[in-house]
Design a protein around this motif. Structure first.
Motif, PDB file in Angstrom:
ATOM      1  N   ARG A 214      41.854  56.972  36.264  1.00  0.00           N
ATOM      2  CA  ARG A 214      41.345  57.202  37.615  1.00  0.00           C
ATOM      3  C   ARG A 214      39.935  56.606  37.655  1.00  0.00           C
ATOM      4  O   ARG A 214      39.040  57.079  36.965  1.00  0.00           O
ATOM      5  CB  ARG A 214      41.328  58.696  37.937  1.00  0.00           C
ATOM      6  CG  ARG A 214      42.703  59.324  37.929  1.00  0.00           C
ATOM      7  CD  ARG A 214      42.690  60.711  38.539  1.00  0.00           C
ATOM      8  NE  ARG A 214      43.973  61.378  38.404  1.00  0.00           N
ATOM      9  CZ  ARG A 214      45.017  61.186  39.188  1.00  0.00           C
ATOM     10  NH1 ARG A 214      44.917  60.314  40.174  1.00  0.00           N
ATOM     11  NH2 ARG A 214      46.140  61.835  39.005  1.00  0.00           N
ATOM     12  N   LEU A 215      39.782  55.573  38.420  1.00  0.00           N
ATOM     13  CA  LEU A 215      38.527  54.829  38.473  1.00  0.00           C
ATOM     14  C   LEU A 215      37.816  55.093  39.792  1.00  0.00           C
ATOM     15  O   LEU A 215      38.450  55.295  40.831  1.00  0.00           O
ATOM     16  CB  LEU A 215      38.797  53.336  38.314  1.00  0.00           C
ATOM     17  CG  LEU A 215      39.529  52.930  37.028  1.00  0.00           C
ATOM     18  CD1 LEU A 215      39.849  51.444  37.060  1.00  0.00           C
ATOM     19  CD2 LEU A 215      38.712  53.276  35.801  1.00  0.00           C
ATOM     20  N   LYS A 216      36.513  55.063  39.733  1.00  0.00           N
ATOM     21  CA  LYS A 216      35.699  55.314  40.921  1.00  0.00           C
ATOM     22  C   LYS A 216      35.403  54.000  41.627  1.00  0.00           C
ATOM     23  O   LYS A 216      34.908  53.048  41.023  1.00  0.00           O
ATOM     24  CB  LYS A 216      34.398  56.001  40.513  1.00  0.00           C
ATOM     25  CG  LYS A 216      33.492  56.365  41.674  1.00  0.00           C
ATOM     26  CD  LYS A 216      32.216  57.035  41.170  1.00  0.00           C
ATOM     27  CE  LYS A 216      31.274  57.363  42.314  1.00  0.00           C
ATOM     28  NZ  LYS A 216      30.007  57.963  41.810  1.00  0.00           N
ATOM     29  N   ALA A 217      35.704  53.936  42.906  1.00  0.00           N
ATOM     30  CA  ALA A 217      35.370  52.753  43.691  1.00  0.00           C
ATOM     31  C   ALA A 217      33.865  52.705  43.935  1.00  0.00           C
ATOM     32  O   ALA A 217      33.200  53.747  43.951  1.00  0.00           O
ATOM     33  CB  ALA A 217      36.113  52.785  45.024  1.00  0.00           C
ATOM     34  N   ARG A 227      27.335  48.456  39.135  1.00  0.00           N
ATOM     35  CA  ARG A 227      28.768  48.287  38.882  1.00  0.00           C
ATOM     36  C   ARG A 227      29.048  47.771  37.476  1.00  0.00           C
ATOM     37  O   ARG A 227      30.202  47.782  37.041  1.00  0.00           O
ATOM     38  CB  ARG A 227      29.369  47.327  39.911  1.00  0.00           C
ATOM     39  CG  ARG A 227      29.543  47.950  41.285  1.00  0.00           C
ATOM     40  CD  ARG A 227      30.156  46.980  42.246  1.00  0.00           C
ATOM     41  NE  ARG A 227      31.401  46.401  41.743  1.00  0.00           N
ATOM     42  CZ  ARG A 227      32.113  45.487  42.402  1.00  0.00           C
ATOM     43  NH1 ARG A 227      31.697  45.055  43.593  1.00  0.00           N
ATOM     44  NH2 ARG A 227      33.225  45.005  41.888  1.00  0.00           N
ATOM     45  N   GLY A 252      36.288  44.236  37.947  1.00  0.00           N
ATOM     46  CA  GLY A 252      35.354  45.013  38.737  1.00  0.00           C
ATOM     47  C   GLY A 252      33.921  45.028  38.262  1.00  0.00           C
ATOM     48  O   GLY A 252      33.088  45.737  38.842  1.00  0.00           O
ATOM     49  N   ILE A 458      44.310  47.514  39.659  1.00  0.00           N
ATOM     50  CA  ILE A 458      43.268  48.521  39.842  1.00  0.00           C
ATOM     51  C   ILE A 458      43.517  49.406  41.064  1.00  0.00           C
ATOM     52  O   ILE A 458      43.185  50.605  41.061  1.00  0.00           O
ATOM     53  CB  ILE A 458      41.892  47.831  39.940  1.00  0.00           C
ATOM     54  CG1 ILE A 458      41.489  47.256  38.577  1.00  0.00           C
ATOM     55  CG2 ILE A 458      40.804  48.791  40.439  1.00  0.00           C
ATOM     56  CD1 ILE A 458      40.287  46.351  38.627  1.00  0.00           C
ATOM     57  N   ALA A 459      44.111  48.852  42.108  1.00  0.00           N
ATOM     58  CA  ALA A 459      44.228  49.531  43.389  1.00  0.00           C
ATOM     59  C   ALA A 459      44.788  50.958  43.286  1.00  0.00           C
ATOM     60  O   ALA A 459      44.201  51.893  43.868  1.00  0.00           O
ATOM     61  CB  ALA A 459      45.076  48.702  44.353  1.00  0.00           C
ATOM     62  N   CYS A 461      44.555  53.011  40.964  1.00  0.00           N
ATOM     63  CA  CYS A 461      43.710  53.850  40.110  1.00  0.00           C
ATOM     64  C   CYS A 461      42.499  54.403  40.855  1.00  0.00           C
ATOM     65  O   CYS A 461      41.740  55.220  40.302  1.00  0.00           O
ATOM     66  CB  CYS A 461      43.220  53.058  38.892  1.00  0.00           C
ATOM     67  SG  CYS A 461      44.545  52.382  37.878  1.00  0.00           S
ATOM     68  N   LEU A 462      42.296  53.978  42.085  1.00  0.00           N
ATOM     69  CA  LEU A 462      41.095  54.369  42.830  1.00  0.00           C
ATOM     70  C   LEU A 462      41.343  55.632  43.656  1.00  0.00           C
ATOM     71  O   LEU A 462      42.463  55.909  44.062  1.00  0.00           O
ATOM     72  CB  LEU A 462      40.656  53.217  43.746  1.00  0.00           C
ATOM     73  CG  LEU A 462      40.323  51.907  43.030  1.00  0.00           C
ATOM     74  CD1 LEU A 462      40.008  50.825  44.052  1.00  0.00           C
ATOM     75  CD2 LEU A 462      39.159  52.092  42.076  1.00  0.00           C
TER      76      LEU A 462
END
Length: 462
Positions: A214-217, A227, A252, A458-459, A461-462
Motif C-alpha cells: 500500500r503506497l502513499k500517493a 518524493r 515514482g 502502481i495504480a 497500490c495507492l
C-alpha cells in the motif's frame, strides 16, 4: 502501510502452533476434524462434485483423509478410500474408525475422477517407496482434478526439495498456514494453486508471503525531493544503469540522477561520474544504486568504495555484488545506513558461498552477515532482513528470465527506498511491482516493457 501478509510456517513451527492450541483446550481430534472438513470442502468445490478417491497414509495426514471421506460421503459425493498402511497414530486410528466404508489397498487401486493425496504431509524426510510413489503418480495422471493435503507427498516441506520424482497437482490445500515448500522451488511447481485450509488456530510467524504493498500517493505539498531522489551509478555497460534509472523514475521517484552515462529521457538528469564523490554529501539523496553494468575494473572498485563510505541508503546489484567480496562485505556490515542487496543465485553463491540448509536459511544467514536486506532472486525469490524477518514471493512470470529485468527490479527497489520505506518494505514493494509489471506486459516482453508498465502496476497500490 502494507497489505495482508499470509504467514509461512516450517513443519516444526506448525506443530508448535497446534500444540499451543491444544494447550488452550482444543483437542487434537477437533483439529483433525477441522482439517478433514476443509479438505472435503475443497475436493467438493473444485472437483465439481465428481467421485473422489482419497489416498491415506499411516499418520495424521492420512487421518485428515479419513475425516474428509466421511464428510464427502455425508454430502452425497461418491467416495473411495485407499491406504498405504493401517493408521499408526492414536488420532488417525480414531479418524479411521469414523469412516464406515471399505479401504482398498493402494497398490491395486483404480484411479478416480478427483484424487486427494493424504498419504504423507509435512513430516516426511525420506523418498517415497516405489510401492507408494507409483500408484500415486498413476492416480494423479488419470484424475480430472488432483488435490494434495498440506503438501504433496514426497517433498521436504521446509526446504522445497523433492525427495523423489513427483507428479504435478492441480491444487494443494495448506492446513493452517503456508509452508516454505508452497513457495520454494522445485516443490512449488508441483503444488499447483495453493489455498489455505482454516483449522481455527492462531498463526504467528516472522516469515510471510509477499503481499501487495500500500503506497502513499504524493500530497499537495510534495515535491521532487520529498518524493525521493535516486542516484544511479553507471559503469562499463551504461545501458544497464540507464534501464535501472528509468525504472526508478517510472516507479515514482521524484528525481533521478544518472552518474557516468548520458540518457535520452529528459526526466533523468545526467551527471559526470567525477561529480559523484562531492554529490554524495547531498543529504537529499534517498537511495544510491550501484552495480548494474558497473564492471569489475579498478575504476568500478573505486566507485563502490565511495558508495560504501557514504551514509546514503544503498541498493547494491550485479557487478557490485561480486566486488563486495572480502573487505567490501565487512565494510558494508559496519554501516548504519540501510542497504539492500539483490543477488541472483550465482551472485549470492559468489558472495556468501554455498551455505547450509534451504534457500530461506541461507538468505537469513547472509542478511545477518551483511547487516542488510538480501533479495535472493530466482525462480523463487526470498527477501530476508538481519532481524530475522523473511518474505517469500509467490511464483512470478517465467518471461522475467530475460536480460535487464534484474536492473529494473533494482531501480524500482531504489525508488521505494528513496521514498522512505524501511529496507524490507522497500524490497517487498519492489518485488511486487516488478512481478505485477511482468504480468501486465504479457508474454515475450523485454525489460523496457516492465518499466513502461510500472504506472499501471502502481495504480492499485495507492
Amino acid at each position: 502501510m502494507t497489505g495482508y501478509y499470509r504467514p509461512i510456517l516450517t513443519a516444526a513451527a506448525m506443530r508448535a502452533a497446534e500444540e499451543h492450541a491444544m494447550a488452550d483446550g482444543t483437542s487434537v481430534d477437533t483439529l483433525m476434524d477441522r482439517a478433514g472438513h476443509a479438505v472435503a470442502e475443497a475436493a467438493w468445490r473444485f472437483g465439481g462434485g465428481r467421485p473422489v478417491l482419497i489416498l491415506c497414509g499411516p499418520g495424521n495426514n492420512g487421518g485428515d483423509g479419513y475425516v474428509a471421506a466421511r464428510y464427502l460421503s455425508e454430502r452425497g459425493v461418491p467416495v473411495r478410500v485407499a491406504a498405504s498402511a493401517d493408521p499408526r497414530t492414536e488420532v488417525s486410528i480414531r479418524a479411521r474408525q469414523t469412516w464406515t466404508g471399505p479401504v482398498e489397498p493402494l497398490a491395486t487401486v483404480a484411479p478416480g475422477a478427483v484424487l486427494v493425496d493424504a498419504l504423507f504431509g509435512t513430516g516426511l524426510t525420506r523418498p517415497l517407496d516405489g510401492t507408494i510413489a507409483d500408484p500415486l503418480a498413476r492416480c494423479v495422471a488419470a484424475a480430472h482434478f488432483s488435490l494434495a493435503v498440506d503438501v504433496p507427498s514426497g517433498m521436504d516441506a521446509d526446504s522445497g526439495a523433492l525427495l523423489a520424482p513427483l507428479p504435478h497437482f492441480d491444487m494443494t490445500i495448506a492446513l493452517g498456514a503456508l509452508k516454505p515448500a508452497h513457495r520454494l522451488q522445485p516443490a512449488a511447481a508441483h503444488c499447483g494453486a495453493v489455498i489455505i485450509g482454516d483449522i481455527g488456530i492462531a498463526i504467528e510467524s516472522r516469515w510471510t508471503e509477499l503481499a501487495q504493498p500500500r503506497l502513499k500517493a504524493p500530497g499537495p505539498l510534495d515535491h521532487k525531493y520529498s518524493r525521493g531522489l535516486v542516484a544511479v551509478v553507471a559503469g562499463d555497460m551504461p545501458g544497464a544503469a540507464r534501464l535501472a534509472a528509468m525504472a526508478s523514475a517510472r516507479a515514482g521517484a521524484g528525481y533521478v540522477r544518472l552518474y557516468g552515462a548520458s540518457v535520452q529521457a529528459d526526466a533523468i538528469v545526467s551527471h559526470p561520474v567525477e561529480a559523484l564523490e562531492s554529490d554524495l554529501a547531498d543529504a537529499r539523496i534517498g537511495a544510491l544504486l550501484i552495480g548494474p553494468g558497473l564492471g569489475r575494473s579498478n575504476a568500478a572498485r573505486r566507485l563502490l568504495a565511495l558508495a560504501l563510505a557514504t551514509d546514503r541508503p544503498l541498493v547494491i546489484d550485479a557487478d557490485a555484488l561480486h566486488l563486495l567480496k572480502g573487505v567490501g562485505l565487512k565494510t558494508l556490515a559496519r554501516r548504519t545506513a540501510p542497504a539492500i542487496l539483490t543477488p541472483h543465485g550465482g551472485e549470492f553463491t559468489a558472495l556468501f558461498g554455498d551455505g547450509q540448509g534451504g534457500k530461506i536459511d541461507r538468505t537469513l544467514v547472509a542478511a545477518a552477515r551483511a547487516n542488510a536486506v538480501i533479495v535472493h532472486k530466482g525462480a523463487d525469490t526470498v527477501a530476508a532482513a538481519p532481524d530475522g524477518q523473511v518474505t517469500v514471493a509467490p511464483p512470478a512470470s517465467s518471461w522475467l528470465s530475460t536480460a535487464g529485468t534484474g536492473d529494473v527490479l533494482a531501480g524500482i527497489t531504489a525508488a521505494m527506498l528513496a521514498r522512505g520505506l524501511a529496507p524490507l518494505a522497500a524490497a517487498e514493494a519492489g518485488l511486487w511491482l516488478h512481478a505485477e509489471a511482468a504480468r501486465l506486459s504479457g508474454p515475450a516482453f523485454i525489460a523496457d516493457d516492465l518499466a513502461s508498465n510500472l504506472a499501471r502496476a502502481i495504480a492499485p497500490c495507492l
